[in-house]
Design an enzyme around this catalytic site. Sequence first.
Site, PDB file in Angstrom:
ATOM      1  N   GLU A 132      32.394  46.081  44.844  1.00 12.01           N
ATOM      2  CA  GLU A 132      32.299  44.712  44.344  1.00 12.01           C
ATOM      3  C   GLU A 132      32.603  44.577  42.848  1.00 12.01           C
ATOM      4  O   GLU A 132      33.409  43.754  42.432  1.00 12.01           O
ATOM      5  CB  GLU A 132      30.892  44.145  44.603  1.00 12.01           C
TER       6      GLU A 132
ATOM      7  N   HIS B 262      35.434  42.822  44.603  1.00 12.91           N
ATOM      8  CA  HIS B 262      34.945  41.461  44.824  1.00 12.91           C
ATOM      9  C   HIS B 262      36.122  40.513  45.044  1.00 12.91           C
ATOM     10  O   HIS B 262      37.074  40.502  44.270  1.00 12.91           O
ATOM     11  CB  HIS B 262      34.148  41.034  43.593  1.00 12.91           C
TER      12      HIS B 262
ATOM     13  N   SER C 262      30.982  34.732  47.131  1.00 12.42           N
ATOM     14  CA  SER C 262      30.515  34.818  45.748  1.00 12.42           C
ATOM     15  C   SER C 262      29.566  33.659  45.458  1.00 12.42           C
ATOM     16  O   SER C 262      28.530  33.532  46.125  1.00 12.42           O
ATOM     17  CB  SER C 262      31.711  34.850  44.794  1.00 12.42           C
TER      18      SER C 262
END
Length: 522
Positions: free
Chosen positions: A330, A435, A211
């Site tokens: 995600e 995610h 990330s």
Amino acid sequence: MLAALMLVAACAHEASEPAQAPADPAVVQTATGAVRGLVAPDHRLFAGIPYAAPPVGPLRWQPPEPAPAWDGVRDGTGFGPRCLQDLEGDLELGRQTDEDCLNLNVWTPTDPEPGPAPPRPVMVWIHGGAFLNGNGGIYDARRLVARGDIVVVTINYRLGTLGFLAHPALGSPGRVGNYGLADQQAALRWVRDNIAQFGGDPGKVTVAGESAGGMSVCDHLVAPGSQGLFGAAIVQSGPCQAQLALPEAERISTDYARDVGCGDAAVAAECLRALPADKLREPVRYFRIGDDALSGPVTGTEILPKDPMVAFADGDAARVPIVIGSNRDEFTLFMALQYLRGDELPPEDYPNVLAETFGPGAGAVADRYPLDRYGGSAPLAYSAAVTDGEFACVNERIADDLARNGPVYAYEFNDRQAPAPEPLRTLPFPVGASHSLELRYLFDVGDAPTLSPAQQTLSEQMIDYWSEFVRTGAPGADGLPAWPEVGDDPAKGKRLSLKPDDITVMDDFDRIHQCPFWATLK
């Protein structure tokens, strides 16, 4: 005869020397002092080690200075403070946060035999959290170091306003912002100078992150001050395109300073540095991913002169082996967090949200991602669009650009039944392979159900791939499916799909995520 007597005397002298005590594996001498960590049967941990001076007082919004030395043996059995961060979504409500937070943690295998072992390759892990929150201490790397036989370093770096405010009064032109990125570089220099004492190889360092951490890795691939500090890179779910240019960052930072009572440009720097730290918890926000406004690095600066996406396309990135990947779903995590805050997305609001996010392209996105394809769920339809447009297809473009100048290995994490924290299991829509959910397959993180036997096998396979890449620059290992390099022949496939009981090479990633469409929309 004389020679024989001298030999006997020498042997007698050696026999009289006291045997040297074996080194204590819990104590390591660094350049600034000794530190005592924890020793377990399968790993050692040295936590909370300062790698830079406390960035407080006159050092607030300055490049990191060297850490001061200490006397005696420092306690390295507990994690250091987290960097100051926003209270929103922080379960600890600001506890254990501090401006004095530039510390790191070293995880190593425990050597079964006494005596020196060959130096091990090193992975430096940069945590995610949108440059707003997070810390290195939540990434328990014991399985990664024990099974992978590598050294793992997890770091803290300045976040939010303290890490990325780019007010022009804080420094000379081009030298404002990106303090958190400079912290990461200081941590990499610390690794270069100290990791050998922990059994690591300073000549074999991989920088990795997820990330915001993955986005940071993209920056280090092109930042001049990062060159030579690592020999390989791993980018997990990094939205590397979401970086603001300096003039706009300076404008936003000036408005931020005004809002906290430091609007007079002539004394803004002094005013900002005199504010209590709690007044700066609210982060400066520069860019958006979907509906979220985030902080982060600024391009056109001395630390980051060129936008990484432009540098990748121009062939200006570090020519090192790279693993890069994204997750199948995600953006469902962000929609889930929005839902848990009470901000639901009903179907009738779907067109408005698309217009806010995609502007003139909203109609085309609606045609490509109609609600009826997602069971009438606006959160799932919107998540699919943002996943494809902001993560998957950007990831594909980066991989293709970087592969022109060096080996690149791409993946998609595809376990749509991946264990998720309890709040994410009570939603009216599935989060799938969202995610950050791949992290639990590498580290012990978060509160989630136990991996199933098949998922545990996938975890071991991912650790084997990752550690072999850290060791050799190529993520192949005996007994694992071959992971091809990204190449120019789509028929051969160029991305590994990571799924329990089904690791395969994908040849339909572009089609699944509609990347040709997103290329025309951009």
